[in-house]
Enzyme design. Sequence first.
Site, short mmCIF file in Angstrom:
data_model
loop_
_atom_site.label_atom_id
_atom_site.label_comp_id
_atom_site.label_asym_id
_atom_site.label_seq_id
_atom_site.Cartn_x
_atom_site.Cartn_y
_atom_site.Cartn_z
N GLY A 10 45.08 31.28 19.35
CA GLY A 10 45.41 31.86 18.06
C GLY A 10 44.69 31.15 16.92
O GLY A 10 43.99 30.15 17.12
N CYS A 101 60.03 24.49 25.39
CA CYS A 101 58.61 24.35 25.73
C CYS A 101 58.00 23.16 25.01
O CYS A 101 57.24 22.39 25.59
CB CYS A 101 57.87 25.63 25.37
SG CYS A 101 56.12 25.63 25.83
N CYS A 197 57.20 34.67 24.82
CA CYS A 197 55.88 34.93 25.40
C CYS A 197 55.94 35.36 26.85
O CYS A 197 55.06 36.09 27.32
CB CYS A 197 54.99 33.70 25.25
SG CYS A 197 55.45 32.29 26.30
#
Length: 362
Positions: A10, A101, A197
């Site tokens: 990104g 995460c 995600c």
Amino acid sequence: MRVLAAMSGGVDSAVAAARMAEAGHEVVGVHLALSRNPQSYRSGARGCCTLEDSRDARRAADVIGIPFYIWDLAERFHEDVVQNFVDEYAAGRTPNPCLRCNEKVKFSAVLDRALALDFDAVVTGHYAQIVETAAGRELHRAVDHDKDQSYVLGVLTQEQLARAFFPLGDTPKAEVRAEAERRGLAVADKPDSHDICFVADGNTPDFLSERLGPNPGDIVDSAGVKLGEHEGTHRYTVGQRKGLRIGTPAADGKPRFVLDISPVDRTVTVGSREELAVRRLSASQPRWCGPVPEATISCRAQLRAHGDEVAVTARLDGDKVLVDFDEPADAVAPGQAVVLYDGTRVIGSATIDSVERATQTV
């Protein structure tokens, strides 16, 4: 300084890596392959962890002029994030996979591996600020409040912050995109990823149903009166209003909200907005971004990734953090994190275990 730049594919992580390289650091880019089957995760604007993202990250590294590698962390990600997500919902809690995460993958597995390879630090495109003080590094909110990610970084310890860089924390997102355009990065206009995600189509209830199977039960009110039926407690979260599909309207005609989820007896309890109000919570597994608070403190708390701050009083009770709200708070869900702030500084975080509602009898 020799730094490892985590590049998601990104615009944010690309500009973060470019800034570190321009500052004279020896930068190596790495893309984390987190999916066992990248084509089963989202593509395009709907998420990350795709083959498209890895290619975008590689192209950005080429433009910046830094070495680039792909690290396969799919098994670690599945065990510590995806499976944890499923297990938490099965237990009636509402987890935050992005926070997990950061804790287990990006700033544990990745940082540990980076240090073993003689890197000095890890750099990411997170929107947060690190402030150097005489007592050590502090984690603060980003300048761009709408993009601030300090909530999901509240699990980082002082030791991890000492080895982390967030170059975008002082920059509004619009300026980051403009900078990417000036640098010739093709991801300048790439849409931001959103939602979870690893949920291929964005449908979390169906994702969980595929893994947990049917688990029907009753929807009841706070008095225990059955109002309807459900297909599984994992389809609900505390504070939810939509999708309850209750045939019996409330006596006052007002909407009902999920108050409690009990997978043991497969019951979902609903009630009024007033019944949602919480005056106290108990949380465990505290993680402190700096010194451990020694006494009761008055501070601010954030209860959801995009939630507002509320005024609280917090204190340690053994391995628990007890938080009292100055004013009752709505929709406090066990499994989520409570992150404590002193102004813009992150004090630390803990996982919510239980709540005491304002309507409960003392």
